[in-house]
Scaffold this motif. Structure first.
Motif, PDB file in Angstrom:
ATOM      1  N   UNK A 119      32.941  67.646  29.935  1.00  0.00           N
ATOM      2  CA  UNK A 119      32.251  66.996  31.034  1.00  0.00           C
ATOM      3  C   UNK A 119      31.796  65.593  30.638  1.00  0.00           C
ATOM      4  N   UNK A 120      31.993  64.657  31.541  1.00  0.00           N
ATOM      5  CA  UNK A 120      31.626  63.260  31.308  1.00  0.00           C
ATOM      6  C   UNK A 120      30.930  62.704  32.546  1.00  0.00           C
ATOM      7  N   UNK A 121      30.080  61.719  32.363  1.00  0.00           N
ATOM      8  CA  UNK A 121      29.398  61.060  33.483  1.00  0.00           C
ATOM      9  C   UNK A 121      30.178  59.851  33.996  1.00  0.00           C
ATOM     10  N   UNK A 122      31.158  59.408  33.243  1.00  0.00           N
ATOM     11  CA  UNK A 122      31.901  58.202  33.589  1.00  0.00           C
ATOM     12  C   UNK A 122      33.385  58.535  33.638  1.00  0.00           C
ATOM     13  N   UNK A 123      34.088  57.901  34.565  1.00  0.00           N
ATOM     14  CA  UNK A 123      35.532  58.093  34.633  1.00  0.00           C
ATOM     15  C   UNK A 123      36.209  56.761  34.924  1.00  0.00           C
ATOM     16  N   UNK A 124      37.513  56.740  34.692  1.00  0.00           N
ATOM     17  CA  UNK A 124      38.302  55.551  34.977  1.00  0.00           C
ATOM     18  C   UNK A 124      38.790  55.601  36.413  1.00  0.00           C
ATOM     19  N   UNK A 125      38.608  54.509  37.134  1.00  0.00           N
ATOM     20  CA  UNK A 125      39.104  54.365  38.487  1.00  0.00           C
ATOM     21  C   UNK A 125      39.835  53.049  38.621  1.00  0.00           C
ATOM     22  N   UNK A 126      40.408  52.825  39.784  1.00  0.00           N
ATOM     23  CA  UNK A 126      41.173  51.593  40.007  1.00  0.00           C
ATOM     24  C   UNK A 126      40.463  50.729  41.040  1.00  0.00           C
ATOM     25  N   UNK A 127      40.237  49.478  40.697  1.00  0.00           N
ATOM     26  CA  UNK A 127      39.623  48.517  41.601  1.00  0.00           C
ATOM     27  C   UNK A 127      40.740  47.736  42.282  1.00  0.00           C
ATOM     28  N   UNK A 128      40.953  48.017  43.573  1.00  0.00           N
ATOM     29  CA  UNK A 128      42.061  47.382  44.312  1.00  0.00           C
ATOM     30  C   UNK A 128      41.863  45.884  44.468  1.00  0.00           C
ATOM     31  N   UNK A 129      40.621  45.437  44.602  1.00  0.00           N
ATOM     32  CA  UNK A 129      40.396  44.006  44.789  1.00  0.00           C
ATOM     33  C   UNK A 129      40.676  43.224  43.507  1.00  0.00           C
ATOM     34  N   UNK A 130      40.330  43.804  42.372  1.00  0.00           N
ATOM     35  CA  UNK A 130      40.570  43.133  41.086  1.00  0.00           C
ATOM     36  C   UNK A 130      41.906  43.533  40.469  1.00  0.00           C
ATOM     37  N   UNK A 131      42.521  44.572  41.037  1.00  0.00           N
ATOM     38  CA  UNK A 131      43.801  45.096  40.548  1.00  0.00           C
ATOM     39  C   UNK A 131      43.762  45.430  39.062  1.00  0.00           C
ATOM     40  N   UNK A 132      42.745  46.230  38.699  1.00  0.00           N
ATOM     41  CA  UNK A 132      42.638  46.677  37.316  1.00  0.00           C
ATOM     42  C   UNK A 132      41.849  47.982  37.258  1.00  0.00           C
TER      43      UNK A 132
END
Length: 125
Positions: free
Chosen positions: A25-38
């Motif tokens: 279990x983690x409190x943080x995850x990786x997501x994708x920022x469409x506006x910054x494209x990263x």
């Protein structure tokens, strides 16, 4: 006095961890920022935690969580070592036998740990 900041794994290491069945279990995850494209780190605002099995999440554990997971699940110990005043390396032990050693190429302990974790995930498990 310096503030202690969380030390999260990189996006690339998070993908390798998911492939290797890291499911803590983690409190943080990786997501994708469409506006910054990263890819960006996203903190879960609810009191609950996320893991790699829920909603196709890509968990972003802190380095200490991965080091502990490697020790408990795979009997692999990772240690950073000080090589010189401003250089670090690492040692990797599996079943109390040294499997790999890297000296003096990293400027911070975090860099040394990330390199060690990357090596372990690609070469040892």
């Amino acid at each position: 006095m310096n503030k202690i900041e969380p030390q999260y794994v990189t996006f690339e290491i998070a993908k390798l961890l998911k492939e290797k069945d890291f499911n803590e279990m983690c409190r943080v995850f990786w997501g994708y920022d469409c506006t910054e494209e990263k890819n960006i780190l996203i903190e879960e605002n609810s009191p609950s935690f996320i893991n790699n099995r829920e909603n196709n999440n890509l968990a972003a554990p802190e380095i200490w969580q991965v080091v502990e997971w490697l020790r408990l699940k795979h009997n692999i110990d990772v240690h950073h070592v000080i090589i010189a005043a401003s250089h670090y390396g690492y040692n990797i032990f599996q079943n109390r036998t040294r499997k790999h050693k890297e000296e003096g190429y990293f400027l911070t302990p975090k860099e040394a740990y990330l390199a060690a974790i990357d090596y372990i995930l690609k070469e040892l498990i």
